[in-house]
Each structure stands twice: as C-alpha cells, then as structure tokens.
Design a protein around this motif. Structure first.
Motif, PDB file in Angstrom:
ATOM      1  N   SER A 170     -30.401 -24.377 -11.202  1.00 48.22           N
ATOM      2  CA  SER A 170     -30.199 -23.602 -12.427  1.00 48.22           C
ATOM      3  C   SER A 170     -31.516 -23.300 -13.124  1.00 48.22           C
ATOM      4  O   SER A 170     -31.745 -22.178 -13.605  1.00 48.22           O
ATOM      5  N   VAL A 184     -25.086 -23.814  -7.303  1.00 42.60           N
ATOM      6  CA  VAL A 184     -25.633 -23.479  -8.616  1.00 42.60           C
ATOM      7  C   VAL A 184     -24.569 -22.700  -9.384  1.00 42.60           C
ATOM      8  O   VAL A 184     -23.942 -21.788  -8.834  1.00 42.60           O
ATOM      9  N   LEU A 242     -24.538 -18.222 -13.651  1.00 41.89           N
ATOM     10  CA  LEU A 242     -25.123 -18.109 -14.985  1.00 41.89           C
ATOM     11  C   LEU A 242     -24.629 -16.870 -15.720  1.00 41.89           C
ATOM     12  O   LEU A 242     -24.528 -16.870 -16.954  1.00 41.89           O
ATOM     13  N   VAL A 244     -29.367 -16.474  -7.872  1.00 44.75           N
ATOM     14  CA  VAL A 244     -28.508 -17.662  -7.788  1.00 44.75           C
ATOM     15  C   VAL A 244     -27.687 -17.632  -6.496  1.00 44.75           C
ATOM     16  O   VAL A 244     -27.543 -18.663  -5.820  1.00 44.75           O
TER      17      VAL A 244
END
Length: 301
Positions: A144, A186, A189, A236
C-alpha cells in the motif's frame, strides 16, 4: 508273485540363502519399477513429494505496514496492534492468530513485526526478525505504501517491487525453510477513495497528507486527477500480480487470490479518524478472510 520295492519320492531341495536373496531382489525390482540392476527409472530419479500445506500452524508471525499494526483503528495517528487482523488479542476482531491458536495460546505463540509506513524495501528486515522464531506461518501484507506516495510518479517501480519480494522470500526460506507464508493482496485504494470523497470532514483529514497519489484533489473529475487515480490503481494491480507470481513459485506460499483487493470495505469498516485504514470491524473482516484462506485444503483460485 514278484513284489517291487516302493518308489522313493524325489526330495525337493530348497534354494539356498543366496538364491533366495536373488529372487527377492528381482521381485522387489519388479514391484518397485526398478531395472534388474536396481537402478531407478530415469523419469523417477530424484523425484520428491512436494511439501503439503498445513492448515493448522502452531505459531504466527506478521510482517507488513500500518494495516497490520492497526494504525488509526483505536485512536488518531497511533498504532493499535491489539486489534491487528493478524496477531491482535481483541476478542471483537478475533485475529488470525486467535482463530488458529486459541485466545489463550495466541499471545505467546505470535509476533507482530509490521511497521507503520513500511514499503517493500523494508520487508527483508521484518522477515529476518520473524524467521528467528521459526514460525509455522508468516503473514505478509505490504504494498500500500509503495503506491501511496506524495505523487504517482514516486510510486515504487514494479521491477523493484518484484526484486524486493523475491529476495525477501528467498531469505526467509533460507532462514526458516518450513515456515508457511500467507500473502495478502494490496487493497484497492481507489475503492477506499470512493468511500470518503464526498464527505467534507474526510476531505479535510486527507489534506493532511494521507496517500496523496490517490487522495489529492478528491472531488476533482478533471482529466489529470482521473488519470492519476487510474494510474495508482493500475500500479496496485501490477503489485498484486507480482505477489501472485512470486508466491506461486514457492509450494509453502499461499497468495489470497485477490481477496483483500476485491473486498468491498464499507465506510463503517474504516477508521473514523482517517476513513482510509481499516477500523476494528475492517480488521475483523481481514482476519476472517485470512483464516478462510489459511485453513482451506486448496489454495484460492
């Protein structure tokens, strides 16, 4: 009348010890698929059974970043490892360690070496500390912060991310050959941005510097801001492909199949201080996902 002497039956001779041993060797060779000289068939030479995944490890070590430290889950700008999804002892979270080892055993058979703010470059040191315990399972959640940078251009390059993970996993395997590894994907986001972008108070908090590569100008729909957010999300996705690929080469490593990346965190499951890190309920969901993956007889597809 003439009588004849009874005929004597021919005595059967038993093979000597040497002959019997030879017969047994031939039989064993036939049953075992070996050639007459005892050599193993070429296709089976050196074959070894692959190590099997243990669904009930007896100790857990955790490495990673702020999520595994429970950052902002209990109070503002502070770690709260007691609610960590991996090793925490809060009964409301019921961490992975507590689920695997039991509430009583978990505190003495689990270790948390995650550090808030860590990136892939910090993983080797954390894994070295974890390996010293020869844990049955090591949990890894990192990446992250490699994407959450001051700008999209300063994100960790994919090649460097891959090299760092390969070296980290190889070093762990050399130091603790039988430790299993559970690798979390991950988080998405961009999905976290979508949860808070319309709240004025959340936007004020995000301006303090949280993950600016994704959260800067949170309400902007301009081409530049949109492209930047898409670039971060794409990175990501690339990180997760690296985690999947590298982990897949190790029979004692299990990637979560993208479970954390795909999980639809709600606003109620995020920290009430930053609306970005998982809160206590979010940590519990992470523990639940991990336990399901670790205890499954087969790896996720």
């Amino acid at each position: 009348m003439r009588t004849t002497a009874p005929r004597r039956r021919a005595r059967r001779t038993r093979p000597g010890a040497g002959a019997m041993a030879a017969l047994l060797l031939v039989a064993a060779g036939a049953l075992g698929g070996c050639s007459a000289d005892g050599a193993e068939p070429a296709g089976e030479r050196g074959a070894q059974a692959a190590p099997r995944w243990n669904t009930a490890p007896t100790s857990v070590a955790a490495v990673g970043d702020s999520i595994t430290r429970g950052f902002d889950a209990c109070s503002v700008l502070a770690d709260c490892p007691e609610v960590s999804w991996a090793t925490g002892d809060d009964p409301e979270v019921h961490s992975l360690a507590a689920r695997l080892l039991g509430e009583a055993e978990a505190p003495t058979r689990s270790w948390n070496y995650a550090v808030t703010g860590s990136r892939m470059a910090d993983l080797p040191g954390q894994l070295a500390s974890a390996a010293a315990h020869k844990p049955g399972l090591v949990t890894v959640m990192v990446g992250s912060n490699d994407a959450c940078r001051p700008s999209a251009s300063s994100m960790t390059a994919v090649a460097a991310f891959r090299e760092g993970f390969e070296k980290s996993l190889a070093a762990l395997r050399a130091a603790s050959p039988t430790s299993q590894v559970y690798v979390s994907s991950v988080p998405d986001l961009q999905r976290l941005w979508e949860q808070g972008k319309d709240d004025p108070m959340v936007r004020r908090i995000w301006k303090l510097g949280i993950c600016q590569s994704m959260l800067a100008e949170p309400t902007s729909e301009g081409a530049g801001a949109t492209a930047r957010r898409e670039q971060v999300r794409a990175r990501v996705v690339e990180y997760n492909e690296v985690l999947r690929g590298v982990c897949g080469k190790d029979p004692l490593c299990r990637y979560d199949g993208g479970a954390v990346f795909q999980y639809p965190f709600s606003a109620e499951q995020l920290s009430r201080w930053d609306w970005f890190h998982p809160g206590k309920d979010g940590q519990a969901r992470l523990a639940e996902l991990a336990h399901r993956q670790v205890t499954s007889a087969e790896p996720p597809r």
